[in-house]
Design an enzyme around this catalytic site. Structure first.
Site, mmCIF file in Angstrom:
data_model
loop_
_atom_site.group_PDB
_atom_site.id
_atom_site.type_symbol
_atom_site.label_atom_id
_atom_site.label_comp_id
_atom_site.label_asym_id
_atom_site.label_seq_id
_atom_site.Cartn_x
_atom_site.Cartn_y
_atom_site.Cartn_z
ATOM 1 N N THR A 116 -6.901 -2.554 1.761
ATOM 2 C CA THR A 116 -5.755 -3.414 2.086
ATOM 3 C C THR A 116 -6.057 -4.377 3.231
ATOM 4 O O THR A 116 -6.871 -4.063 4.114
ATOM 5 C CB THR A 116 -4.547 -2.535 2.483
ATOM 6 N N TYR A 140 -0.858 3.314 8.120
ATOM 7 C CA TYR A 140 -1.276 3.029 6.743
ATOM 8 C C TYR A 140 -2.618 2.274 6.735
ATOM 9 O O TYR A 140 -3.571 2.677 6.069
ATOM 10 C CB TYR A 140 -0.192 2.213 6.014
#
Ligand code: UDP
Length: 325
Positions: A116, A140
């Site tokens: 990501t 995250y």
């Protein structure tokens, strides 16, 4: 040729399974269905299991003998990761470490990893190149960075080759309407904006005091079908001997939250009520990616870069009756 797809019942994973099947591969989904949807597994077998369960994983590897693994299975909500980091470290880091150890012990087959742009944190420059320092500002993003580092170490130690694909903001749905985005709970901007248009409810804008064109956060939205295509290309690259690398998947163009809402009004032909709220923890002001490297290495050129197109596909999916899923 079988490909093990962890998280193949999820949003991006299911679109990747469709693209893999279209390219002649046989996807085998490995998913614990905690967040994925059984109905989204349409292009190959479903093996229900957890990435943290080494015994189950080994049995599935022995049974299907996959030539490679595409690893999506993870929790992927920035806000939730700030509120409940234990969940993220346990599943995304410990689960991935177990998965990768089990693969290595089975045999070092190549891995395409769902990473990501959240691994970059607050960028020094946009569009962000892959060489940009990775300083995630939320758990995250950090969990994904740890897995990228594990993969680099496994290549050095055991010759396990991988491509880490750093996506910017996934958007849209299957252009044929077979599958689409369906998180529960839904926290992502685009489905919430479209639900507000459909249901006449309000969408909340988290922060209008960022240093951006209109004060709201800017993101680089990339169509899920373009992401799926990149996974197939990354897989072919690895299967033909390609070296470990990390690649951004982005359009090099950012839209603000307000621009997304304005575009959605046009696409849906409906008004959308907006409610302002304070910033959401863990959100950088702007994330825009350069994907020159993916173009060079994989010949990947996004075909659905326009936000209108992404919103149209998502809107068509959202209006489909649930019973047809
Ligand atoms: N966002 C928002 N309202 C919402 C959901 C998201 O204003 O109800 C904003 C969020 O702060 C971020 C952008 O929309 O700047 C995209 O958020 P999303 O959760 O879709 O993806 P993320 O960037 O977290 O991966």
């Amino acid at each position: 040729m079988k490909i093990l797809v962890t998280g193949g019942a999820g949003y991006i994973g299911s679109h990747a399974c469709k693209a893999l099947a279209a390219a002649g591969f046989e996807p085998v989904t490995y998913d614990n269905l905690s967040r994925g949807n059984r109905w989204a597994v349409k292009w190959g077998a479903l093996e229900v299991g957890d990435i943290g369960d080494a015994v189950r994983l080994r049995a599935v590897l022995d049974q299907h003998q996959p030539a490679a693994v595409v690893h999506f299975a993870a929790f992927a909500y920035v806000g939730e990761s700030v509120e409940n980091p234990n969940l993220y470290y346990q599943n995304n880091v410990c689960g991935s470490a177990t998965l990768l150890r089990t693969i290595t012990e089975y045999k070092p087959i190549p891995v395409v990893f769902s990473s990501t742009c959240a691994t970059y944190g607050i960028p020094d420059q946009v569009p962000i190149p892959e060489g940009h320092p990775q300083r995630p500002i939320n758990p995250y993003g950090f969990t994904k960075l740890v897995v990228e580092r594990i993969l680099a170490d496994l290549d050095r130690a055991y010759g396990l080759r991988s491509v880490s694909l750093r996506y910017f903001n996934a958007a849209g749905g299957d252009p044929d309407g077979d599958i689409g985005e369906a998180h529960d709970p839904e926290t992502h901007l685009i489905p919430l904006v479209l639900a507000a248009a459909r249901d006449g409810t309000a969408v909340t804008v988290f922060g209008d005091d960022y240093d951006t064109k209109d004060g709201t956060c800017v993101r680089d939205y990339i169509h899920v079908a373009d992401l799926a295509d990149a996974h197939v290309r990354a897989l072919k690259y690895l299967l033909s001997g390609g070296a470990t690398c990390a690649l951004n998947l982005a359009n090099a163009h950012g839209y603000s939250v307000m621009e997304v809402i304005e575009t959605a009004k046009r696409v849906c032909g409906k008004p959308i009520q907006v409610k302002m709220a304070p910033r959401r923890a863990g959100d950088p002001a702007a994330l825009i990616g350069s994907s020159e490297r993916a173009r060079e290495k994989l010949g990947w050129i996004p075909a659905r870069s326009s936000l209108e197109m992404q919103l149209t596909d998502a809107w068509n999916w959202m209006r489909k009756p649930q019973s047809s899923r």
